[in-house]
Each structure stands twice: as structure tokens, then as C-alpha cells.
Design an enzyme around this catalytic site. Structure first.
Site, mmCIF file in Angstrom:
data_model
loop_
_atom_site.group_PDB
_atom_site.id
_atom_site.type_symbol
_atom_site.label_atom_id
_atom_site.label_comp_id
_atom_site.label_asym_id
_atom_site.label_seq_id
_atom_site.Cartn_x
_atom_site.Cartn_y
_atom_site.Cartn_z
ATOM 1 N N GLY A 91 0.894 -1.140 0.008
ATOM 2 C CA GLY A 91 0.098 0.193 0.022
ATOM 3 C C GLY A 91 0.879 1.160 0.073
ATOM 4 O O GLY A 91 1.962 1.099 0.399
ATOM 5 N N GLN A 140 2.867 9.929 1.815
ATOM 6 C CA GLN A 140 4.296 9.083 1.640
ATOM 7 C C GLN A 140 5.131 9.399 0.353
ATOM 8 O O GLN A 140 6.302 9.296 0.574
ATOM 9 C CB GLN A 140 3.923 7.733 1.801
ATOM 10 C CG GLN A 140 3.346 7.220 3.048
ATOM 11 C CD GLN A 140 3.360 5.653 3.211
ATOM 12 O OE1 GLN A 140 2.357 5.154 2.456
ATOM 13 N NE2 GLN A 140 4.301 4.928 3.510
ATOM 14 N N CYS A 170 6.210 -0.592 7.271
ATOM 15 C CA CYS A 170 5.728 0.812 6.739
ATOM 16 C C CYS A 170 6.873 1.402 5.798
ATOM 17 O O CYS A 170 8.012 1.506 6.373
ATOM 18 C CB CYS A 170 5.363 1.918 7.562
ATOM 19 S SG CYS A 170 4.818 3.428 6.729
ATOM 20 N N LEU A 171 6.654 1.745 4.657
ATOM 21 C CA LEU A 171 7.659 2.157 3.469
ATOM 22 C C LEU A 171 8.331 3.400 4.217
ATOM 23 O O LEU A 171 9.645 3.644 4.058
ATOM 24 C CB LEU A 171 7.469 2.175 2.205
ATOM 25 C CG LEU A 171 6.826 1.051 1.531
ATOM 26 C CD1 LEU A 171 6.125 1.601 0.225
ATOM 27 C CD2 LEU A 171 8.056 0.117 1.192
ATOM 28 N N HIS A 227 -4.237 0.883 7.643
ATOM 29 C CA HIS A 227 -2.864 1.331 7.654
ATOM 30 C C HIS A 227 -2.745 2.498 6.736
ATOM 31 O O HIS A 227 -2.377 3.495 7.116
ATOM 32 C CB HIS A 227 -1.863 0.079 7.343
ATOM 33 C CG HIS A 227 -0.545 0.496 7.522
ATOM 34 N ND1 HIS A 227 0.559 0.183 8.253
ATOM 35 C CD2 HIS A 227 0.041 1.542 6.393
ATOM 36 C CE1 HIS A 227 1.500 0.892 8.000
ATOM 37 N NE2 HIS A 227 1.580 1.506 7.038
ATOM 38 N N GLU A 228 -3.249 2.321 5.566
ATOM 39 C CA GLU A 228 -3.226 3.498 4.741
ATOM 40 C C GLU A 228 -4.095 4.539 5.007
ATOM 41 O O GLU A 228 -3.749 5.767 4.969
ATOM 42 C CB GLU A 228 -3.669 3.072 3.113
ATOM 43 C CG GLU A 228 -2.579 1.794 2.614
ATOM 44 C CD GLU A 228 -1.167 2.174 2.818
ATOM 45 O OE1 GLU A 228 -0.546 3.360 2.747
ATOM 46 O OE2 GLU A 228 -0.358 1.317 3.150
ATOM 47 N N HIS A 281 -2.528 7.112 7.194
ATOM 48 C CA HIS A 281 -1.781 8.127 6.612
ATOM 49 C C HIS A 281 -2.306 9.271 6.336
ATOM 50 O O HIS A 281 -1.743 10.434 6.434
ATOM 51 C CB HIS A 281 -1.016 7.199 5.554
ATOM 52 C CG HIS A 281 0.220 6.493 5.793
ATOM 53 N ND1 HIS A 281 1.394 6.952 6.409
ATOM 54 C CD2 HIS A 281 0.670 5.267 5.526
ATOM 55 C CE1 HIS A 281 2.288 6.301 6.687
ATOM 56 N NE2 HIS A 281 1.623 4.895 5.922
HETATM 57 ZN ZN LIG Z 1 2.689 3.071 6.088
#
Ligand SMILES: [Zn+2]
Length: 191
Positions: free
Chosen positions: A45, A50, A104-105, A146-147, A150
Site C-alpha cells: 500500500g 508518503q 511501513c515504507l 494502515h493506509e 496515513h
Molecule cells: Zn505506512
């Protein structure tokens, strides 16, 4: 276009993102770029903040998680869980909290068990502007949650206990100051 990923410590990750015009030409291009960036960095995702864009958009591809599914039906949903969510909201969350290890990236090399409710009802726009209401459970719900965090200016770290967060502080400082080296490109201190 592949964007660099905004790293932990950047103010843009803490900001509540703005609604967007789903059908605008620049939104279409941006969605393509988000997909390209998610695949280049091997994420399941990726949310607009991000990549430094404070818009309420995220893309998902849950297919790598299909093997971790609880049952065949969930595996099937995950295989096809490749899409964009524009201007989403969570209308309802239900069930007993369950833990799953998230990464998480924007926070390379840190994986922690995060507790979330298993079922959600959401509303969002498709790329053609149509509003749809949908339900997800299990891993697809978790990826969405999760997304969604963000675009609300939250990270999974905010859902850990204060003790856990304190224990991670040193490693988080290292990430924020650039002492981290994932295979994808990072960008630091993005406002
Ligand atoms: Zn993340």
C-alpha cells in the site's frame, strides 16, 4: 514517475490530508505515479502523504499477502485487492482487536504488532468519481486501515504502547536523520 518515499520525521506524515477532485487530469496522473512508486518500493500500500502530497488518496495491492490469508475466500479477495481509494472515510469499525505485524515504507526496518478491529465499512470514490460503500474484513481491512491512518496524519507507531514507542526511539531517530538504507529512494524532512 517513481517518487522517493517520505521518511519518518517528516511533518507531511503528521498532517491530515485534503480531499481531491477524483476525476481531474492531475489526479489521474498522480494515481498512476502512486502505483508505479508502490511497485518500485515493493509495498502492499502507499498513501499520497508518503510521497509528499497531502491528498486523500491511497493505492493498495494485497496480492503478496494472499498466502497469509485465514481462508480461501480472504486469499481470493487479497489477490484482487489492487486498486485506488479516493477521498475515503471509515464509516464503521467492529469486532475484537487483533494483532498483526505491520511495517511501513516510511519507517524502514521496523516491524511491530499493531492491534486493529477486524471489520470495516468504508465509503470512497472510484477514479471515475462514483461513490461506493464497501465492507472489508481481515487483512484487506488492515491494509486499508494502515493506509487510511496515513491520510489522517497517523503512523502505526501511534497505535503502539508508550513503552514500545520509547524502546524504538533510538532507531526512529536514526531513520529521521538518514541513518537508514532501504533499496528504494528516501526523502527526509518533507514539509
Ligand atoms: Zn505506512
Amino acid at each position: 514517475m517513481v517518487y522517493p518515499i517520505v521518511a519518518y520525521g517528516s511533518p507531511v506524515l503528521k498532517r491530515v490530508a485534503q480531499e481531491v477532485d477524483a476525476t481531474a487530469e492531475e489526479t489521474k496522473q498522480f494515481i498512476e505515479d502512486l502505483f508505479e512508486t508502490m511497485y518500485a518500493s515493493k509495498g502492499v500500500g502507499l498513501a499520497a502523504p508518503q510521497v509528499g502530497v497531502s491528498w486523500r488518496i491511497f493505492v493498495v495491492d494485497g496480492s503478496p499477502f494472499a498466502e497469509d490469508a485465514e481462508n480461501d475466500q480472504e486469499a481470493e479477495v487479497l489477490k484482487n485487492f489492487k486498486r485506488v481509494f479516493v477521498n475515503p472515510t471509515i464509516l464503521e469499525e467492529s469486532g475484537e482487536l487483533w494483532g498483526f505485524e505491520e511495517g511501513c515504507l516510511s519507517i524502514p526496518d521496523i516491524h511491530e504488532t499493531v492491534k486493529r478491529k477486524p471489520s470495516i465499512v468504508i465509503e470512497s470514490q472510484l477514479p471515475d468519481g462514483t461513490w461506493v460503500e464497501e465492507s472489508f474484513t481481515g487483512l484487506p481491512a488492515r491494509i486499508f486501515q494502515h493506509e487510511y491512518d496515513h491520510i489522517e496524519g497517523m503512523l502505526f507507531l501511534d497505535r503502539l504502547t508508550p513503552l514500545k514507542r520509547r524502546m524504538l526511539q533510538g532507531r526512529l531517530k536514526d531513520i529521521a536523520s538518514g541513518k537508514v538504507n532501504p533499496f528504494y529512494r528516501l526523502k527526509f524532512d518533507v514539509k
